[in-house]
Scaffold this motif. Structure first.
Motif, PDB file in Angstrom:
ATOM      1  N   ASP A  55       0.830  -1.200   0.000  1.00  0.00           N
ATOM      2  CA  ASP A  55       0.000   0.000   0.000  1.00  0.00           C
ATOM      3  C   ASP A  55       0.868   1.255   0.000  1.00  0.00           C
ATOM      4  O   ASP A  55       0.601   2.221  -0.725  1.00  0.00           O
ATOM      5  CB  ASP A  55      -0.929  -0.022   1.215  1.00  0.00           C
ATOM      6  CG  ASP A  55      -1.861   1.169   1.254  1.00  0.00           C
ATOM      7  OD1 ASP A  55      -2.475   1.490   0.211  1.00  0.00           O
ATOM      8  OD2 ASP A  55      -1.989   1.776   2.333  1.00  0.00           O
ATOM      9  N   ALA A  56       1.933   1.254   0.809  1.00  0.00           N
ATOM     10  CA  ALA A  56       2.822   2.411   0.890  1.00  0.00           C
ATOM     11  C   ALA A  56       3.539   2.649  -0.440  1.00  0.00           C
ATOM     12  O   ALA A  56       3.663   3.798  -0.883  1.00  0.00           O
ATOM     13  CB  ALA A  56       3.831   2.218   2.020  1.00  0.00           C
ATOM     14  N   LEU A  57       4.013   1.587  -1.068  1.00  0.00           N
ATOM     15  CA  LEU A  57       4.715   1.750  -2.334  1.00  0.00           C
ATOM     16  C   LEU A  57       3.770   2.213  -3.439  1.00  0.00           C
ATOM     17  O   LEU A  57       4.145   3.029  -4.291  1.00  0.00           O
ATOM     18  CB  LEU A  57       5.424   0.451  -2.729  1.00  0.00           C
ATOM     19  CG  LEU A  57       6.640   0.105  -1.875  1.00  0.00           C
ATOM     20  CD1 LEU A  57       7.163  -1.284  -2.214  1.00  0.00           C
ATOM     21  CD2 LEU A  57       7.734   1.157  -2.030  1.00  0.00           C
ATOM     22  N   LEU A  58       2.551   1.724  -3.409  1.00  0.00           N
ATOM     23  CA  LEU A  58       1.557   2.194  -4.370  1.00  0.00           C
ATOM     24  C   LEU A  58       1.285   3.682  -4.156  1.00  0.00           C
ATOM     25  O   LEU A  58       1.208   4.461  -5.114  1.00  0.00           O
ATOM     26  CB  LEU A  58       0.263   1.388  -4.238  1.00  0.00           C
ATOM     27  CG  LEU A  58      -0.856   1.729  -5.205  1.00  0.00           C
ATOM     28  CD1 LEU A  58      -0.410   1.552  -6.650  1.00  0.00           C
ATOM     29  CD2 LEU A  58      -2.072   0.862  -4.928  1.00  0.00           C
ATOM     30  N   SER A  59       1.192   4.086  -2.900  1.00  0.00           N
ATOM     31  CA  SER A  59       0.990   5.489  -2.576  1.00  0.00           C
ATOM     32  C   SER A  59       2.181   6.330  -3.051  1.00  0.00           C
ATOM     33  O   SER A  59       2.002   7.411  -3.633  1.00  0.00           O
ATOM     34  CB  SER A  59       0.798   5.653  -1.065  1.00  0.00           C
ATOM     35  OG  SER A  59       0.660   7.003  -0.723  1.00  0.00           O
ATOM     36  N   ALA A  60       3.394   5.858  -2.812  1.00  0.00           N
ATOM     37  CA  ALA A  60       4.590   6.578  -3.257  1.00  0.00           C
ATOM     38  C   ALA A  60       4.612   6.693  -4.780  1.00  0.00           C
ATOM     39  O   ALA A  60       4.958   7.738  -5.337  1.00  0.00           O
ATOM     40  CB  ALA A  60       5.852   5.877  -2.748  1.00  0.00           C
ATOM     41  N   TYR A  61       4.236   5.622  -5.448  1.00  0.00           N
ATOM     42  CA  TYR A  61       4.186   5.600  -6.914  1.00  0.00           C
ATOM     43  C   TYR A  61       3.232   6.673  -7.422  1.00  0.00           C
ATOM     44  O   TYR A  61       3.552   7.433  -8.323  1.00  0.00           O
ATOM     45  CB  TYR A  61       3.733   4.203  -7.355  1.00  0.00           C
ATOM     46  CG  TYR A  61       3.749   3.966  -8.840  1.00  0.00           C
ATOM     47  CD1 TYR A  61       4.881   3.439  -9.457  1.00  0.00           C
ATOM     48  CD2 TYR A  61       2.634   4.233  -9.630  1.00  0.00           C
ATOM     49  CE1 TYR A  61       4.902   3.190 -10.820  1.00  0.00           C
ATOM     50  CE2 TYR A  61       2.653   3.992 -10.990  1.00  0.00           C
ATOM     51  CZ  TYR A  61       3.785   3.476 -11.575  1.00  0.00           C
ATOM     52  OH  TYR A  61       3.809   3.235 -12.926  1.00  0.00           O
ATOM     53  N   ARG A  62       2.074   6.738  -6.792  1.00  0.00           N
ATOM     54  CA  ARG A  62       1.051   7.696  -7.223  1.00  0.00           C
ATOM     55  C   ARG A  62       1.390   9.126  -6.833  1.00  0.00           C
ATOM     56  O   ARG A  62       0.990  10.065  -7.516  1.00  0.00           O
ATOM     57  CB  ARG A  62      -0.296   7.317  -6.625  1.00  0.00           C
ATOM     58  CG  ARG A  62      -0.875   6.060  -7.219  1.00  0.00           C
ATOM     59  CD  ARG A  62      -2.186   5.710  -6.568  1.00  0.00           C
ATOM     60  NE  ARG A  62      -2.767   4.529  -7.185  1.00  0.00           N
ATOM     61  CZ  ARG A  62      -3.658   3.759  -6.608  1.00  0.00           C
ATOM     62  NH1 ARG A  62      -4.096   4.040  -5.384  1.00  0.00           N
ATOM     63  NH2 ARG A  62      -4.135   2.708  -7.232  1.00  0.00           N
ATOM     64  N   ARG A  63       2.093   9.299  -5.706  1.00  0.00           N
ATOM     65  CA  ARG A  63       2.363  10.636  -5.179  1.00  0.00           C
ATOM     66  C   ARG A  63       3.787  11.112  -5.460  1.00  0.00           C
ATOM     67  O   ARG A  63       4.227  12.106  -4.883  1.00  0.00           O
ATOM     68  CB  ARG A  63       2.117  10.664  -3.676  1.00  0.00           C
ATOM     69  CG  ARG A  63       0.679  10.402  -3.308  1.00  0.00           C
ATOM     70  CD  ARG A  63       0.408  10.490  -1.833  1.00  0.00           C
ATOM     71  NE  ARG A  63       1.596  10.664  -1.013  1.00  0.00           N
ATOM     72  CZ  ARG A  63       1.645  10.451   0.281  1.00  0.00           C
ATOM     73  NH1 ARG A  63       0.575  10.060   0.921  1.00  0.00           N
ATOM     74  NH2 ARG A  63       2.753  10.632   0.965  1.00  0.00           N
ATOM     75  N   ALA A  64       4.501  10.445  -6.324  1.00  0.00           N
ATOM     76  CA  ALA A  64       5.891  10.816  -6.601  1.00  0.00           C
ATOM     77  C   ALA A  64       6.004  12.264  -7.077  1.00  0.00           C
ATOM     78  O   ALA A  64       6.978  12.948  -6.749  1.00  0.00           O
ATOM     79  CB  ALA A  64       6.500   9.870  -7.628  1.00  0.00           C
ATOM     80  N   ALA A  65       5.029  12.739  -7.798  1.00  0.00           N
ATOM     81  CA  ALA A  65       5.075  14.129  -8.281  1.00  0.00           C
ATOM     82  C   ALA A  65       5.052  15.118  -7.116  1.00  0.00           C
ATOM     83  O   ALA A  65       5.536  16.236  -7.245  1.00  0.00           O
ATOM     84  CB  ALA A  65       3.899  14.396  -9.216  1.00  0.00           C
ATOM     85  N   GLY A  66       4.532  14.695  -5.978  1.00  0.00           N
ATOM     86  CA  GLY A  66       4.459  15.568  -4.813  1.00  0.00           C
ATOM     87  C   GLY A  66       5.701  15.544  -3.942  1.00  0.00           C
ATOM     88  O   GLY A  66       5.777  16.292  -2.966  1.00  0.00           O
ATOM     89  N   TYR A  67       6.677  14.718  -4.285  1.00  0.00           N
ATOM     90  CA  TYR A  67       7.917  14.664  -3.496  1.00  0.00           C
ATOM     91  C   TYR A  67       8.628  16.001  -3.627  1.00  0.00           C
ATOM     92  O   TYR A  67       8.941  16.458  -4.723  1.00  0.00           O
ATOM     93  CB  TYR A  67       8.808  13.519  -4.000  1.00  0.00           C
ATOM     94  CG  TYR A  67      10.190  13.497  -3.391  1.00  0.00           C
ATOM     95  CD1 TYR A  67      10.378  13.110  -2.074  1.00  0.00           C
ATOM     96  CD2 TYR A  67      11.303  13.868  -4.127  1.00  0.00           C
ATOM     97  CE1 TYR A  67      11.644  13.085  -1.509  1.00  0.00           C
ATOM     98  CE2 TYR A  67      12.570  13.847  -3.576  1.00  0.00           C
ATOM     99  CZ  TYR A  67      12.738  13.455  -2.269  1.00  0.00           C
ATOM    100  OH  TYR A  67      13.991  13.429  -1.715  1.00  0.00           O
ATOM    101  N   ARG A  68       8.885  16.641  -2.487  1.00  0.00           N
ATOM    102  CA  ARG A  68       9.452  17.989  -2.480  1.00  0.00           C
ATOM    103  C   ARG A  68      10.968  17.993  -2.333  1.00  0.00           C
ATOM    104  O   ARG A  68      11.596  19.040  -2.440  1.00  0.00           O
ATOM    105  CB  ARG A  68       8.818  18.798  -1.355  1.00  0.00           C
ATOM    106  CG  ARG A  68       7.331  19.018  -1.554  1.00  0.00           C
ATOM    107  CD  ARG A  68       6.762  19.883  -0.462  1.00  0.00           C
ATOM    108  NE  ARG A  68       7.095  19.406   0.867  1.00  0.00           N
ATOM    109  CZ  ARG A  68       6.238  18.887   1.738  1.00  0.00           C
ATOM    110  NH1 ARG A  68       4.991  18.774   1.415  1.00  0.00           N
ATOM    111  NH2 ARG A  68       6.635  18.493   2.924  1.00  0.00           N
ATOM    112  N   GLY A  69      11.567  16.886  -2.028  1.00  0.00           N
ATOM    113  CA  GLY A  69      13.013  16.828  -1.911  1.00  0.00           C
ATOM    114  C   GLY A  69      13.558  17.351  -0.593  1.00  0.00           C
ATOM    115  O   GLY A  69      14.759  17.566  -0.467  1.00  0.00           O
ATOM    116  N   GLU A  70      12.688  17.561   0.392  1.00  0.00           N
ATOM    117  CA  GLU A  70      13.138  18.058   1.691  1.00  0.00           C
ATOM    118  C   GLU A  70      13.854  16.985   2.502  1.00  0.00           C
ATOM    119  O   GLU A  70      14.639  17.288   3.391  1.00  0.00           O
ATOM    120  CB  GLU A  70      11.950  18.597   2.480  1.00  0.00           C
ATOM    121  CG  GLU A  70      11.322  19.811   1.827  1.00  0.00           C
ATOM    122  CD  GLU A  70      10.007  20.211   2.454  1.00  0.00           C
ATOM    123  OE1 GLU A  70       9.543  19.517   3.382  1.00  0.00           O
ATOM    124  OE2 GLU A  70       9.439  21.211   2.010  1.00  0.00           O
TER     125      GLU A  70
END
Length: 184
Positions: A55-70
């Protein structure tokens, strides 16, 4: 067998965001085992841990565009897993049930196999008696070996909070596992 990708985690995530789907697969190869290990030690059930990581990896896959690099990519992934573990624990508390025959996958260590297994089961059980916040801190720092600062980033709390949660968790574990010292 494909060659290992030498790019950094950040470069892989950037490549994934640019459309290179295999880049995310490499991130999963790099971090999947450790993510699962954290989830297993927090949830104490291999099936629950596998579900949470998926579930977490699926979420990361879907939300990768939101990764801010902080934070580092690995910290970001661990934070998603930790959040899913907390959600799972809260959900289980809201819906109590009886489980039978849970199996635990444990680390390898030297010594008598029967004694080693008994000790590990006692430790896994004792971890389950800690409050979630203490359990997460102890698992990340003492079991998985993360530096306190990285555990703090994963848990999104100050370093001092991780230190105090570990200290309180260790005290509780010592009380719960005192019988192991007496047997030695």
């Amino acid at each position: 067998m494909p060659l290992l990708d030498a790019r950094s985690d950040r470069a892989l995530l950037a490549a994934f965001r640019a459309g290179e789907r295999q880049a995310f697969d490499e991130l999963v190869r790099r971090h999947g085992d450790r993510l699962w290990s954290v989830a297993l030690r927090v949830l104490r059930d291999p099936d629950d841990a596998a579900d949470v990581v998926q579930d977490a990896l699926l979420s990361a896959y879907r939300r990768a565009a939101g990764y801010r690099g902080e934070a580092e990519v690995s910290t970001w992934l661990h934070r998603i897993v930790v959040n899913r573990c907390i959600d799972r624990i809260r959900h289980e508390r809201a819906r109590p049930h009886v489980t039978l025959g849970r199996r635990h996958h444990l680390l390898h260590a030297a010594g008598d196999p029967a004694e080693r297994t008994t000790t590990r089961l006692a430790v896994v059980d004792a971890l389950g008696h800690l409050p979630v916040e203490q359990r997460l801190a102890v698992v990340l720092v003492d079991v998985e070996g993360y530096p306190v600062a990285e555990a703090a980033a994963i848990l999104e709390v100050p370093v001092g909070t991780v230190k105090s949660r570990c200290a309180r968790g260790r005290i509780r574990l010592a009380a719960l596992l005192g019988h192991l010292r007496e047997q030695a």
